[in-house]
Design an enzyme around this catalytic site. Structure first.
Site, PDB file in Angstrom:
ATOM      1  N   TYR A  59      -1.229  -0.565  11.231  1.00 31.30           N
ATOM      2  CA  TYR A  59      -1.517  -1.191   9.935  1.00 31.30           C
ATOM      3  C   TYR A  59      -0.389  -0.942   8.953  1.00 31.30           C
ATOM      4  O   TYR A  59       0.185  -1.879   8.379  1.00 31.30           O
ATOM      5  CB  TYR A  59      -2.847  -0.663   9.367  1.00 31.30           C
ATOM      6  CG  TYR A  59      -3.014  -0.930   7.878  1.00 31.30           C
ATOM      7  CD1 TYR A  59      -3.208  -2.233   7.402  1.00 31.30           C
ATOM      8  CD2 TYR A  59      -2.964   0.110   6.950  1.00 31.30           C
ATOM      9  CE1 TYR A  59      -3.338  -2.486   6.045  1.00 31.30           C
ATOM     10  CE2 TYR A  59      -3.093  -0.135   5.590  1.00 31.30           C
ATOM     11  CZ  TYR A  59      -3.281  -1.428   5.139  1.00 31.30           C
ATOM     12  OH  TYR A  59      -3.401  -1.680   3.783  1.00 31.30           O
ATOM     13  N   THR A  87       0.828  -1.210   0.000  1.00 30.54           N
ATOM     14  CA  THR A  87       0.000   0.000   0.000  1.00 30.54           C
ATOM     15  C   THR A  87       0.863   1.262   0.000  1.00 30.54           C
ATOM     16  O   THR A  87       1.997   1.243   0.494  1.00 30.54           O
ATOM     17  CB  THR A  87      -0.913   0.002   1.257  1.00 30.54           C
ATOM     18  OG1 THR A  87      -1.417   1.310   1.478  1.00 30.54           O
ATOM     19  CG2 THR A  87      -0.176  -0.424   2.514  1.00 30.54           C
ATOM     20  N   ASP A  88       0.292   2.356  -0.492  1.00 35.45           N
ATOM     21  CA  ASP A  88       1.006   3.644  -0.454  1.00 35.45           C
ATOM     22  C   ASP A  88       1.196   4.137   0.985  1.00 35.45           C
ATOM     23  O   ASP A  88       2.011   5.020   1.248  1.00 35.45           O
ATOM     24  CB  ASP A  88       0.271   4.707  -1.288  1.00 35.45           C
ATOM     25  CG  ASP A  88      -1.148   5.015  -0.816  1.00 35.45           C
ATOM     26  OD1 ASP A  88      -1.651   4.346   0.112  1.00 35.45           O
ATOM     27  OD2 ASP A  88      -1.771   5.939  -1.387  1.00 35.45           O
ATOM     28  N   GLU A  89       0.441   3.537   1.931  1.00 37.42           N
ATOM     29  CA  GLU A  89       0.512   4.015   3.317  1.00 37.42           C
ATOM     30  C   GLU A  89       1.862   3.710   3.970  1.00 37.42           C
ATOM     31  O   GLU A  89       2.208   4.295   4.999  1.00 37.42           O
ATOM     32  CB  GLU A  89      -0.644   3.429   4.143  1.00 37.42           C
ATOM     33  CG  GLU A  89      -1.994   3.797   3.541  1.00 37.42           C
ATOM     34  CD  GLU A  89      -3.172   3.527   4.453  1.00 37.42           C
ATOM     35  OE1 GLU A  89      -3.001   3.531   5.674  1.00 37.42           O
ATOM     36  OE2 GLU A  89      -4.279   3.325   3.915  1.00 37.42           O
ATOM     37  N   LYS A 149       2.397  -3.522   7.224  1.00 39.03           N
ATOM     38  CA  LYS A 149       2.570  -3.697   5.770  1.00 39.03           C
ATOM     39  C   LYS A 149       4.011  -3.380   5.372  1.00 39.03           C
ATOM     40  O   LYS A 149       4.596  -4.064   4.531  1.00 39.03           O
ATOM     41  CB  LYS A 149       1.591  -2.797   5.000  1.00 39.03           C
ATOM     42  CG  LYS A 149       0.124  -3.133   5.178  1.00 39.03           C
ATOM     43  CD  LYS A 149      -0.280  -4.486   4.611  1.00 39.03           C
ATOM     44  CE  LYS A 149      -0.282  -4.537   3.108  1.00 39.03           C
ATOM     45  NZ  LYS A 149      -0.826  -5.832   2.600  1.00 39.03           N
TER      46      LYS A 149
HETATM   47  N1  LIG Z   1      -8.418  -1.185   0.043  1.00 35.70           N
HETATM   48  C1  LIG Z   1      -7.476  -0.363  -0.416  1.00 35.70           C
HETATM   49  O1  LIG Z   1      -7.753   0.776  -0.788  1.00 35.70           O
HETATM   50  C2  LIG Z   1      -6.049  -0.851  -0.498  1.00 35.70           C
HETATM   51  C3  LIG Z   1      -5.102  -0.030  -1.117  1.00 35.70           C
HETATM   52  C4  LIG Z   1      -3.787  -0.501  -1.250  1.00 35.70           C
HETATM   53  C5  LIG Z   1      -3.450  -1.762  -0.780  1.00 35.70           C
HETATM   54  N2  LIG Z   1      -4.384  -2.527  -0.153  1.00 35.70           N
HETATM   55  C6  LIG Z   1      -3.983  -3.879   0.299  1.00 35.70           C
HETATM   56  O2  LIG Z   1      -4.716  -4.803  -0.483  1.00 35.70           O
HETATM   57  C7  LIG Z   1      -5.009  -5.976   0.275  1.00 35.70           C
HETATM   58  C8  LIG Z   1      -6.498  -6.261   0.248  1.00 35.70           C
HETATM   59  O3  LIG Z   1      -7.192  -5.116   0.780  1.00 35.70           O
HETATM   60  P1  LIG Z   1      -8.772  -5.131   0.895  1.00 35.70           P
HETATM   61  O4  LIG Z   1      -9.206  -3.741   1.033  1.00 35.70           O
HETATM   62  O5  LIG Z   1      -9.350  -6.000  -0.171  1.00 35.70           O
HETATM   63  O6  LIG Z   1      -8.929  -5.879   2.305  1.00 35.70           O
HETATM   64  P2  LIG Z   1     -10.216  -6.548   2.973  1.00 35.70           P
HETATM   65  O7  LIG Z   1     -10.118  -6.237   4.419  1.00 35.70           O
HETATM   66  O8  LIG Z   1     -11.448  -6.208   2.227  1.00 35.70           O
HETATM   67  O9  LIG Z   1      -9.966  -8.109   2.749  1.00 35.70           O
HETATM   68  C9  LIG Z   1      -8.991  -8.830   3.446  1.00 35.70           C
HETATM   69  C10 LIG Z   1      -9.229 -10.316   3.196  1.00 35.70           C
HETATM   70  O10 LIG Z   1      -8.168 -11.039   3.836  1.00 35.70           O
HETATM   71  C11 LIG Z   1      -8.746 -12.111   4.568  1.00 35.70           C
HETATM   72  N3  LIG Z   1      -7.872 -12.407   5.716  1.00 35.70           N
HETATM   73  C12 LIG Z   1      -7.631 -11.621   6.806  1.00 35.70           C
HETATM   74  N4  LIG Z   1      -6.798 -12.245   7.640  1.00 35.70           N
HETATM   75  C13 LIG Z   1      -6.473 -13.436   7.059  1.00 35.70           C
HETATM   76  C14 LIG Z   1      -5.632 -14.519   7.439  1.00 35.70           C
HETATM   77  N5  LIG Z   1      -4.968 -14.507   8.591  1.00 35.70           N
HETATM   78  N6  LIG Z   1      -5.519 -15.578   6.600  1.00 35.70           N
HETATM   79  C15 LIG Z   1      -6.207 -15.611   5.428  1.00 35.70           C
HETATM   80  N7  LIG Z   1      -7.029 -14.626   5.037  1.00 35.70           N
HETATM   81  C16 LIG Z   1      -7.155 -13.542   5.837  1.00 35.70           C
HETATM   82  C17 LIG Z   1     -10.119 -11.596   5.014  1.00 35.70           C
HETATM   83  O11 LIG Z   1     -10.987 -12.657   5.352  1.00 35.70           O
HETATM   84  C18 LIG Z   1     -10.543 -10.834   3.777  1.00 35.70           C
HETATM   85  O12 LIG Z   1     -11.169 -11.688   2.852  1.00 35.70           O
HETATM   86  C19 LIG Z   1      -4.472  -5.722   1.687  1.00 35.70           C
HETATM   87  O13 LIG Z   1      -3.234  -6.389   1.799  1.00 35.70           O
HETATM   88  C20 LIG Z   1      -4.293  -4.206   1.749  1.00 35.70           C
HETATM   89  O14 LIG Z   1      -3.212  -3.880   2.576  1.00 35.70           O
HETATM   90  C21 LIG Z   1      -5.675  -2.105  -0.015  1.00 35.70           C
END
Ligand SMILES: NC(=O)c1ccc[n+]([C@@H]2O[C@H](COP(=O)([O-])OP(=O)(O)OC[C@H]3O[C@@H](n4cnc5c(N)ncnc54)[C@H](O)[C@@H]3O)[C@@H](O)[C@H]2O)c1
Length: 363
Positions: free
Chosen positions: A172, A147-149, A176
């Site tokens: 968080y 993530t950009d964070e 990451k």
């Molecule tokens: N949402 C954003 O804007 C954004 C931006 C940049 C990066 N990201 C990254 O993208 C990824 C997905 O983000 P998101 O928004 O879809 O997240 P989300 O919270 O919607 O989904 C996370 C998923 O991971 C699963 N999970 C959590 N803990 C787990 C474990 N221990 N074992 C197996 N599965 C597990 C959850 O059940 C869920 O299905 C993350 O790694 C996040 O850091 C998100």
């Protein structure tokens, strides 16, 4: 190094095969927001790929996100925990994936401030366990969805480049950033084929209604207050989730191993301006906006320089922000049942109702 907890592994294979004829992609966290969009994208684009969705199904994992593809013969759901080495080992032995795309994470900053431990468990240890088994099974590419964070708050008009130091400010983003460091180690020390993708904020359908855009739309549709942290002037960069999925696919198949790629649009909004813009589009008055106490350590501004992925891999965002936002507003408006099932908790019983029953039927 591997955790010694009891296994929670269960899997459901809709055609009861796990052959190696086609590329096998292990997607972790595929029941979440971006992961479920990515799985749908892969299944549509690559009918020959076999997709293994390895997900713990935490509160953020919602199998309602995948109903349109759950019966596809090339889709397998595995219920397991990335931080549990027995679960991960079993999945690798069962499916021997060619590629791993690692989304699974605890992803909500507020929750990380209240309870950092699970963020370290899943986001750091879980990533390391996934890397260990990827190495053992000679995975062709491990893609870390970061993530950009991790760059922390970016001042002035600057944009973070891939070479900038990591400067996370909350549990968080620190978890990451720590995982990104272990990706570096996997490449430098063990010679694993890896990439790290650092994307800006995503928006789109199936986003859990704890994040800004679905909170705004969902609350506006139900006439509920829309909380704005602090003065609402924090700035975020926004990208439609389908553009992110395309970037991940490109990096998985063409990214130079060991490289980090920022993914961004340059489309930056102050939170309050974005909220007012969405309400204007929905023709709903601003009086639902309610300013609340700011988040502790709230980063003021995120911004990434994404010239590298554009120049080296030819990626660019294709979804116009306004069109994307219109589509998303329409999607949430037409999927109030999806929001309601989350609000009343019934989405959690989906796994037991559907998958457990089917597993028993195939035994
Ligand atoms: N949402 C954003 O804007 C954004 C931006 C940049 C990066 N990201 C990254 O993208 C990824 C997905 O983000 P998101 O928004 O879809 O997240 P989300 O919270 O919607 O989904 C996370 C998923 O991971 C699963 N999970 C959590 N803990 C787990 C474990 N221990 N074992 C197996 N599965 C597990 C959850 O059940 C869920 O299905 C993350 O790694 C996040 O850091 C998100």
């Amino acid at each position: 190094m591997y955790s010694k907890t009891e296994s929670t592994f269960e899997f459901f294979d809709s055609d009861n095969t796990s052959n190696k004829e086609h590329k096998i992609i292990l997607v972790t966290g595929g029941a979440g927001f971006i992961g479920s969009n990515f799985i749908r994208y892969l299944i549509e684009k690559y009918p020959n790929f076999k997709i293994i969705n390895f997900d713990k199904l935490t509160y953020a994992g919602n199998l309602n996100n995948l109903t349109t593809i759950e019966d596809n013969a090339n889709y397998v759901l595995v219920k397991g925990d990335v931080a549990n080495s027995k679960d991960v080992k079993t999945a690798f032995e069962q499916f021997n994936p060619d590629y791993v795309v690692h989304f699974a994470a605890e992803s909500h900053v507020d929750k990380s401030i209240l309870n950092p431990d699970i963020f370290l468990q899943t986001n750091v240890l879980g990533t390391q366990i996934m890397l260990n088994y990827s190495r053992e099974h000679k995975v062709k590419k491990f893609v870390q969805v970061s993530t950009d964070e991790v760059y922390g708050s970016i001042t002035g008009d600057l944009k973070a480049t891939e070479n900038d130091p990591l400067s996370p400010n909350n549990p968080y983003s620190a978890s990451k950033a720590s995982a990104d460091m272990m990706l570096r180690v996997a490449f430098q020390t063990y010679g694993q084929r890896i990439n790290v993708i650092r994307a800006c904020n995503n928006f789109g359908s199936y986003q859990f209604p704890e994040k800004l855009i679905p909170v705004v739309i969902g609350n506006a549709l139900r006439g509920m207050d829309i909380p704005i942290y602090g003065d609402g002037k924090n700035i975020r960069e926004w990208m439609h989730v389908e553009d992110h999925c395309k970037a991940i696919d490109l990096v998985m198949q063409e990214g130079v191993s060991g490289e980090i790629y920022n993914v961004g649009t340059g489309n930056k909004w102050k939170n309050i301006d974005l909220v007012e813009y969405i309400l204007e589009k929905m023709k709903i008055k601003n009086d639902l906006i309610s300013y609340v106490l700011d988040r502790q350590g709230h980063d003021m501004r995120y911004s990434v320089d994404s010239r590298k992925i554009r120049k080296e891999l030819g990626w660019k965002p294709q979804i116009d922000f306004e069109e994307g936002l219109d589509k998303v507003i329409t999607w949430y408006t037409n999927h109030m049942d999806w929001i309601e099932e989350i609000a009343n908790g019934t989405y959690i019983s989906y796994y037991d109702n559907i998958y457990k029953k089917r597993m028993l039927e195939t035994q």
